[in-house]
Design a protein around this motif. Structure first.
Motif, PDB file in Angstrom:
ATOM      1  N   VAL A 172       0.841  -1.201   0.000  1.00 37.96           N
ATOM      2  CA  VAL A 172       0.000   0.000   0.000  1.00 37.96           C
ATOM      3  C   VAL A 172       0.877   1.253   0.000  1.00 37.96           C
ATOM      4  N   ALA A 173       1.944   1.250   0.784  1.00 36.15           N
ATOM      5  CA  ALA A 173       2.853   2.401   0.796  1.00 36.15           C
ATOM      6  C   ALA A 173       3.450   2.631  -0.594  1.00 36.15           C
ATOM      7  N   TRP A 174       3.896   1.558  -1.246  1.00 35.32           N
ATOM      8  CA  TRP A 174       4.471   1.650  -2.589  1.00 35.32           C
ATOM      9  C   TRP A 174       3.410   2.136  -3.575  1.00 35.32           C
ATOM     10  N   GLY A 175       2.230   1.558  -3.491  1.00 41.46           N
ATOM     11  CA  GLY A 175       1.150   1.954  -4.385  1.00 41.46           C
ATOM     12  C   GLY A 175       0.762   3.411  -4.224  1.00 41.46           C
ATOM     13  N   PHE A 176       0.661   3.869  -2.979  1.00 37.32           N
ATOM     14  CA  PHE A 176       0.324   5.280  -2.742  1.00 37.32           C
ATOM     15  C   PHE A 176       1.422   6.193  -3.281  1.00 37.32           C
ATOM     16  N   ALA A 177       2.683   5.786  -3.117  1.00 34.62           N
ATOM     17  CA  ALA A 177       3.791   6.594  -3.643  1.00 34.62           C
ATOM     18  C   ALA A 177       3.710   6.671  -5.171  1.00 34.62           C
ATOM     19  N   ALA A 199      -5.306  14.117  -3.529  1.00 38.87           N
ATOM     20  CA  ALA A 199      -6.278  13.790  -2.485  1.00 38.87           C
ATOM     21  C   ALA A 199      -7.441  12.981  -3.052  1.00 38.87           C
ATOM     22  N   LYS A 200      -7.973  13.392  -4.194  1.00 38.13           N
ATOM     23  CA  LYS A 200      -9.085  12.654  -4.814  1.00 38.13           C
ATOM     24  C   LYS A 200      -8.676  11.240  -5.202  1.00 38.13           C
ATOM     25  N   HIS A 201      -7.541  11.126  -5.850  1.00 36.84           N
ATOM     26  CA  HIS A 201      -7.127   9.815  -6.339  1.00 36.84           C
ATOM     27  C   HIS A 201      -6.769   8.865  -5.200  1.00 36.84           C
ATOM     28  N   LEU A 202      -6.108   9.372  -4.176  1.00 34.49           N
ATOM     29  CA  LEU A 202      -5.801   8.523  -3.023  1.00 34.49           C
ATOM     30  C   LEU A 202      -7.072   8.144  -2.278  1.00 34.49           C
ATOM     31  N   GLY A 203      -8.034   9.075  -2.209  1.00 34.06           N
ATOM     32  CA  GLY A 203      -9.312   8.776  -1.563  1.00 34.06           C
ATOM     33  C   GLY A 203     -10.050   7.642  -2.251  1.00 34.06           C
ATOM     34  N   VAL A 204     -10.071   7.670  -3.569  1.00 30.98           N
ATOM     35  CA  VAL A 204     -10.718   6.584  -4.327  1.00 30.98           C
ATOM     36  C   VAL A 204      -9.957   5.283  -4.114  1.00 30.98           C
ATOM     37  N   ALA A 205      -8.637   5.344  -4.133  1.00 28.96           N
ATOM     38  CA  ALA A 205      -7.830   4.136  -3.918  1.00 28.96           C
ATOM     39  C   ALA A 205      -8.095   3.545  -2.530  1.00 28.96           C
ATOM     40  N   VAL A 206      -8.198   4.388  -1.521  1.00 29.56           N
ATOM     41  CA  VAL A 206      -8.503   3.906  -0.166  1.00 29.56           C
ATOM     42  C   VAL A 206      -9.854   3.190  -0.158  1.00 29.56           C
TER      43      VAL A 206
END
Length: 155
Positions: A103-108, A130-137
């Motif tokens: 998840v850390a690698w993916g978020f980076a 923020a939008k893209h990480l929010g959707v990924a979460v």
């Protein structure tokens, strides 16, 4: 320089799909072999079907044949390499660290890709990230829920 449009679909799909697979299968307590198999199947079979879909979309938009081909190959290569980076995490790290570091690698990766796209489009990188990480979460949470459900009710 590679146009962001050549890597944005494949990169995003590979990043989010890989994180979701790892989170969901970890929640279902799948072994490393199953997880690696799922990632490699996504890197090949799902990737090929998405590349075909991208190619057909580009043809429907009447994109030049050469540009459509280059876009298709770039999409496939991007997804394949990104998926392999997650396979590397799974194969090299102890099982209890795989989900966190994936998840850390993916978020980076998603943050860098989003930043590049935001700069290219001339929009706020912060709000796009923020939008893209929010959707990924959200996708990861749903995948974990599915994995927990499978672990309790199916296996």
């Amino acid at each position: 320089m590679i146009r962001p449009s050549r890597i944005s679909f494949g990169g995003t799909a590979a990043i989010v799909t890989s994180m979701a697979l790892i989170a969901g299968m970890e929640a279902a307590e799948a072994g490393k072999a199953g997880l690696i198999s799922a990632l490699l199947i996504a890197a090949v079979a799902d990737n090929l079907s998405d590349s075909l879909s991208v190619h057909m979309y580009q043809e429907s938009e009447r994109l030049e044949q050469k540009d459509a081909f280059i876009g298709t190959v770039a999409n496939f290569a991007t997804r394949f390499v990104v998926c392999l980076s997650f396979v590397l995490i799974v194969t090299t790290l102890p099982r209890h660290l795989v989900a966190f570091w994936s998840v850390a690698w993916g978020f980076a990766l998603l943050t860098v890709l989003t930043y590049i796209l935001a700069r290219y489009r001339g929009v706020s990188a912060f709000s796009e990230v923020a939008k893209h990480l929010g959707v990924a979460v959200a996708i990861i949470v749903v995948s974990q829920w599915v994995g927990h459900w499978i672990g309790r009710h199916v296996m």
